[in-house]
Scaffold this motif. Structure first.
Motif, mmCIF file in Angstrom:
data_model
loop_
_atom_site.group_PDB
_atom_site.id
_atom_site.type_symbol
_atom_site.label_atom_id
_atom_site.label_comp_id
_atom_site.label_asym_id
_atom_site.label_seq_id
_atom_site.Cartn_x
_atom_site.Cartn_y
_atom_site.Cartn_z
ATOM 1 N N GLY A 130 0.706 -1.382 0.084
ATOM 2 C CA GLY A 130 -0.112 -0.109 -0.155
ATOM 3 C C GLY A 130 0.664 1.114 0.081
ATOM 4 N N GLU A 131 2.042 1.308 0.704
ATOM 5 C CA GLU A 131 2.731 2.248 0.763
ATOM 6 C C GLU A 131 3.270 2.766 -0.627
ATOM 7 N N LYS A 132 3.481 1.687 -1.420
ATOM 8 C CA LYS A 132 4.367 1.921 -2.760
ATOM 9 C C LYS A 132 3.297 2.520 -3.632
ATOM 10 N N SER A 133 2.050 2.298 -3.535
ATOM 11 C CA SER A 133 0.913 2.730 -4.248
ATOM 12 C C SER A 133 0.735 4.337 -3.962
ATOM 13 N N VAL A 134 0.702 4.695 -2.756
ATOM 14 C CA VAL A 134 0.674 5.790 -2.334
ATOM 15 C C VAL A 134 1.812 6.603 -2.974
ATOM 16 N N TYR A 135 3.210 5.970 -2.687
ATOM 17 C CA TYR A 135 4.348 6.872 -3.237
ATOM 18 C C TYR A 135 4.115 7.047 -4.620
ATOM 19 N N MET A 136 3.721 6.242 -5.494
ATOM 20 C CA MET A 136 3.667 6.096 -6.845
ATOM 21 C C MET A 136 2.750 7.398 -7.341
ATOM 22 N N ILE A 137 1.602 7.271 -6.727
ATOM 23 C CA ILE A 137 0.296 8.329 -6.926
ATOM 24 C C ILE A 137 0.929 9.643 -6.702
ATOM 25 N N THR A 138 1.533 9.971 -5.570
ATOM 26 C CA THR A 138 1.800 11.143 -5.095
ATOM 27 C C THR A 138 2.912 11.928 -5.932
ATOM 28 N N GLY A 139 3.653 10.912 -6.751
ATOM 29 C CA GLY A 139 4.579 11.424 -7.617
ATOM 30 C C GLY A 139 3.940 12.352 -8.707
ATOM 31 N N PHE A 140 2.565 12.098 -8.803
ATOM 32 C CA PHE A 140 1.998 12.776 -9.820
ATOM 33 C C PHE A 140 0.768 13.685 -9.594
ATOM 34 N N MET A 141 0.081 13.335 -8.240
ATOM 35 C CA MET A 141 -0.801 14.252 -7.892
ATOM 36 C C MET A 141 -1.018 13.999 -6.389
ATOM 37 N N ARG A 142 -1.692 14.918 -5.676
ATOM 38 C CA ARG A 142 -1.562 14.774 -4.272
ATOM 39 C C ARG A 142 -3.039 14.118 -3.871
ATOM 40 N N LEU A 143 -2.771 13.427 -2.839
ATOM 41 C CA LEU A 143 -3.981 12.395 -2.219
ATOM 42 C C LEU A 143 -4.309 13.153 -0.728
ATOM 43 N N THR A 144 -5.757 13.087 -0.560
ATOM 44 C CA THR A 144 -6.013 13.441 0.675
ATOM 45 C C THR A 144 -5.712 12.620 1.821
ATOM 46 N N ARG A 145 -5.769 12.985 2.955
ATOM 47 C CA ARG A 145 -5.254 12.013 4.178
ATOM 48 C C ARG A 145 -6.030 10.646 4.149
ATOM 49 N N ASP A 146 -7.449 11.056 3.946
ATOM 50 C CA ASP A 146 -8.328 9.823 3.992
ATOM 51 C C ASP A 146 -7.927 8.789 2.814
ATOM 52 N N GLU A 147 -7.831 9.317 1.625
ATOM 53 C CA GLU A 147 -7.362 8.655 0.459
ATOM 54 C C GLU A 147 -5.840 7.898 0.689
ATOM 55 N N SER A 148 -5.091 8.600 1.165
ATOM 56 C CA SER A 148 -3.812 7.984 1.562
ATOM 57 C C SER A 148 -3.911 7.020 2.542
ATOM 58 N N PHE A 149 -4.377 6.975 3.757
ATOM 59 C CA PHE A 149 -4.573 5.847 4.533
ATOM 60 C C PHE A 149 -5.523 4.834 3.991
ATOM 61 N N ALA A 150 -6.445 4.733 3.182
ATOM 62 C CA ALA A 150 -7.316 4.023 2.722
ATOM 63 C C ALA A 150 -6.397 3.056 1.563
ATOM 64 N N ILE A 151 -5.622 3.790 0.662
ATOM 65 C CA ILE A 151 -4.820 3.123 -0.032
ATOM 66 C C ILE A 151 -3.621 2.424 0.651
#
Length: 196
Positions: A130-151
């Motif tokens: 999950g942390e890798k998915s968050v890392y990859m996504i945030t390389g392109f766009m911001r996530l909310t805290r809820d989205e980050s924790f969910a992923i």
């Protein structure tokens, strides 16, 4: 409509955050195998295109889960945006891009060994799931805290690496994380299961 076309349609309909188009361009590029990758080596979605099918299944399961009156009224998930739903469901397993390689393995069929197609897992960026998915996504766009924790916690208690207290805390304080984990498990075990 193919799974790839459905994914792109949902993505472009609901995800409009700064950087989201660049992320979609990456997923559709030669640098990514997102639309051809399996979802696992031998279990759910263990076939070419299994990852995009799994992502779509999780999206549908999450949408259904969030429509339950109890979820909306008691759990407080009545205001999750369509954009957040699409982001967490469609992108929760982006960490699986470019990690599966076609391979062969031997299995016994009617007492005879036969070579069958399979996939091997090779991760050149072993940053976690999950942390890798968050890392990859945030390389392109911001996530909310809820989205980050969910992923980050979508694997729920099936993760062998996470402290169960952290998972419990996350589910209690970030109900979208529990919702995504539930949708992921439903898709994995009831819609997909092990490919026979």
């Amino acid at each position: 409509m193919t799974s790839k076309e459905r994914f792109i349609e949902l993505y472009r309909t609901y995800i409009h955050r700064d950087g989201s188009e660049k992320l979609l361009e990456f997923l559709m590029s030669r640098s990514s195998d997102f639309f051809e990758a399996p979802a696992s080596t031998r279990f759910h979605g263990a076939y070419k295109g299994g990852l995009v099918d799994h992502s779509l299944n999780v999206y549908e399961c999450l949408k259904d889960y969030l429509e339950r009156p109890r979820v909306r009224e008691i759990y407080g998930l009545n205001s999750v945006s369509e954009e957040s739903i699409a982001i967490v469901a469609l992108l929760h397993d982006i960490c699986k891009v470019n990690v599966y390689r076609p391979s062969k393995r031997n299995v016994k069929v009617d007492g005879q060994w036969q070579s069958v197609d399979t996939f091997e897992f090779h991760d050149d960026l072993p940053y976690g799931h999950g942390e890798k998915s968050v890392y990859m996504i945030t390389g392109f766009m911001r996530l909310t805290r809820d989205e980050s924790f969910a992923i980050r916690y979508h694997m729920g208690f099936s993760s062998e690496y996470d402290d169960p207290r952290s998972i419990g805390y996350t589910f209690e304080h970030f109900p979208l994380a529990f919702a995504l984990s539930t949708a992921d498990m439903e898709a994995t075990y009831f819609l997909e299961g092990e490919k026979k």
